[in-house]
Design an enzyme around this catalytic site. Sequence first.
Site, short mmCIF file in Angstrom:
data_model
loop_
_atom_site.label_atom_id
_atom_site.label_comp_id
_atom_site.label_asym_id
_atom_site.label_seq_id
_atom_site.Cartn_x
_atom_site.Cartn_y
_atom_site.Cartn_z
CG HIS A 122 -2.05 -0.76 1.25
ND1 HIS A 122 -2.84 -0.77 2.27
CD2 HIS A 122 -2.42 -2.01 0.63
CE1 HIS A 122 -3.92 -1.67 2.13
NE2 HIS A 122 -3.41 -2.34 1.02
CE1 TYR A 160 -9.76 2.20 2.53
CE2 TYR A 160 -8.85 2.33 0.26
CZ TYR A 160 -9.05 1.59 1.35
OH TYR A 160 -8.52 0.52 1.56
CG ASP A 215 -9.71 -0.26 -2.57
OD1 ASP A 215 -10.90 -0.12 -3.03
OD2 ASP A 215 -9.34 -1.13 -1.44
CG HIS A 217 -12.62 1.45 0.35
ND1 HIS A 217 -13.30 1.71 1.67
CD2 HIS A 217 -11.80 0.50 0.66
CE1 HIS A 217 -12.78 0.67 2.64
NE2 HIS A 217 -11.93 -0.14 2.08
CD GLU A 241 -9.20 -3.45 -3.54
OE1 GLU A 241 -8.20 -3.47 -3.86
OE2 GLU A 241 -9.70 -3.61 -2.41
CG HIS A 317 -8.99 -8.28 2.34
ND1 HIS A 317 -9.70 -8.30 3.47
CD2 HIS A 317 -8.59 -6.83 2.10
CE1 HIS A 317 -9.62 -7.04 3.88
NE2 HIS A 317 -9.10 -6.17 2.97
C1 CS2 Z 1 -9.08 -2.40 1.96
C2 CS2 Z 1 -8.92 -2.72 3.44
O1 CS2 Z 1 -7.31 -3.73 1.68
C3 CS2 Z 1 -7.92 -3.24 1.21
O2 CS2 Z 1 -8.19 -3.39 0.16
O3 CS2 Z 1 -10.05 -2.10 1.28
O4 CS2 Z 1 -7.84 -1.98 3.81
C4 CS2 Z 1 -10.42 -2.48 4.11
O5 CS2 Z 1 -10.63 -1.11 4.24
C5 CS2 Z 1 -10.10 -3.14 5.68
O6 CS2 Z 1 -9.80 -4.19 5.51
C6 CS2 Z 1 -11.54 -2.76 6.31
O7 CS2 Z 1 -11.26 -3.77 7.80
MG MG Z 2 -10.10 -2.80 -0.76
#
Ligand code: CS2
Ligand code: MG
Length: 408
Positions: A122, A160, A215, A217, A241, A317
Amino acid sequence: MKITDAQVFVGGPGKNYVTLKIMTDQGVYGLGDATLNNRETLPAAYLTDYLIPNLIGMDPRNSEDIWQFFYRGAYFRRGPIAMAAFGAIDMALWDIKGKLANMPLYQLFGGKSREGAMVYAHATGADLEDLMDSVAHFVEQGYKAVRVQCGIPGMPSASYAVPETKGASTEYMTDFSGVRPKVETWDTGTYMRYMPGALAEIRARFGPDLHILHDVHHRLLPREAAEFAKSVESVGLFWLEDPTPAEDQEALRLLRAHSTVPVAIGEVFNSIWECNKLIENELIDFIRVAATYAGGITHVKRIIDLAGLHHVRTGFHGAPSHSPICMAAHAHLNAWAPNFGIQEYLVLGTPACDALFPSDHRMENGMVYVSDAPGLGVDFDETEAKRYTYSPGSHPVVRLQDGTIWNY
Ligand code: CS2
Ligand code: MG
């Protein structure tokens, strides 16, 4: 062979990991992860109050029957809390199976399809320049794929997964000051006008080889998502995503009709019944479930096999919400899955986490190399665990500028 006892621990370094340990009459034990981010006490209670009393006396080798017993026996099927609890039991039973067979789990699945599994990190920044520094940091460490999120000029608060100030810590997802969430403000128009250009600048700066992921979100409406996907096409994203909230799965047809951008969805799904239509209709390219709250290895393997029939690859994930036990389950699935795509990777490798969950799964140059130890290949140090207790936390909530609640 019988299960003699099982215990649940909640806590960890900067996270409330929910760890299950299942003991047997042959001295072999298994570990599972039931962490449900920001609702951790619930799968823990489900395990302690309902599942563990039933587990005692069962033959741990019958992992399929035990999975079906709990899934069908609950009557009220699915849901993240139950599936996280079943998932932890399932991982622990596979761990025991591997230890009994004296084999790493990937061997029980069918062996290795690859040596290392590509992961993504990230990268995040308060603004684009800050984000570029973060991407450069991961590229220098050898990462081949990076998810990019940055603050947006004109957006009233950090959007986000971005810090509020430049160079700040990336502890942006959970606020451990209590269960009352902080509030973020979102404006779709500002995001849509800014982000495509920012993604293009990242591509221009880092060249064609870096895999860039982004992402959304769940924040766009279907028509907006289609417009956004079309506008970022020239960036050549590895994936886009959660462009829309995934409850309305038909909505993705609009995006598909307007763009060839690869789509990744599924981190909030907890069963094959939420994935099957998206997969069968080939509306996604990557499936994002996790072994934890999608019912463990047994259930996720079914999803992988279904996905393989429809050219959908895995992209499990791997947010810090998952403990190294879940990440170990993913490491074995990733080593085996013929339709592996990529793995999100954040937890392993911090000294405190490694001390609590010792393992020799290795991360090098943006690739994870699976451990050859029997079972999951990760342990749990109970003395170390005594240092941690549960602390309630919360995801932010999101409002539009007029106060309307939006999607986190
Ligand atoms: C997210 C997550 O990893 C991802 O792609 O979208 O960080 C998500 O926000 C968290 O797992 C929520 O608990
Ligand atoms: Mg995500």
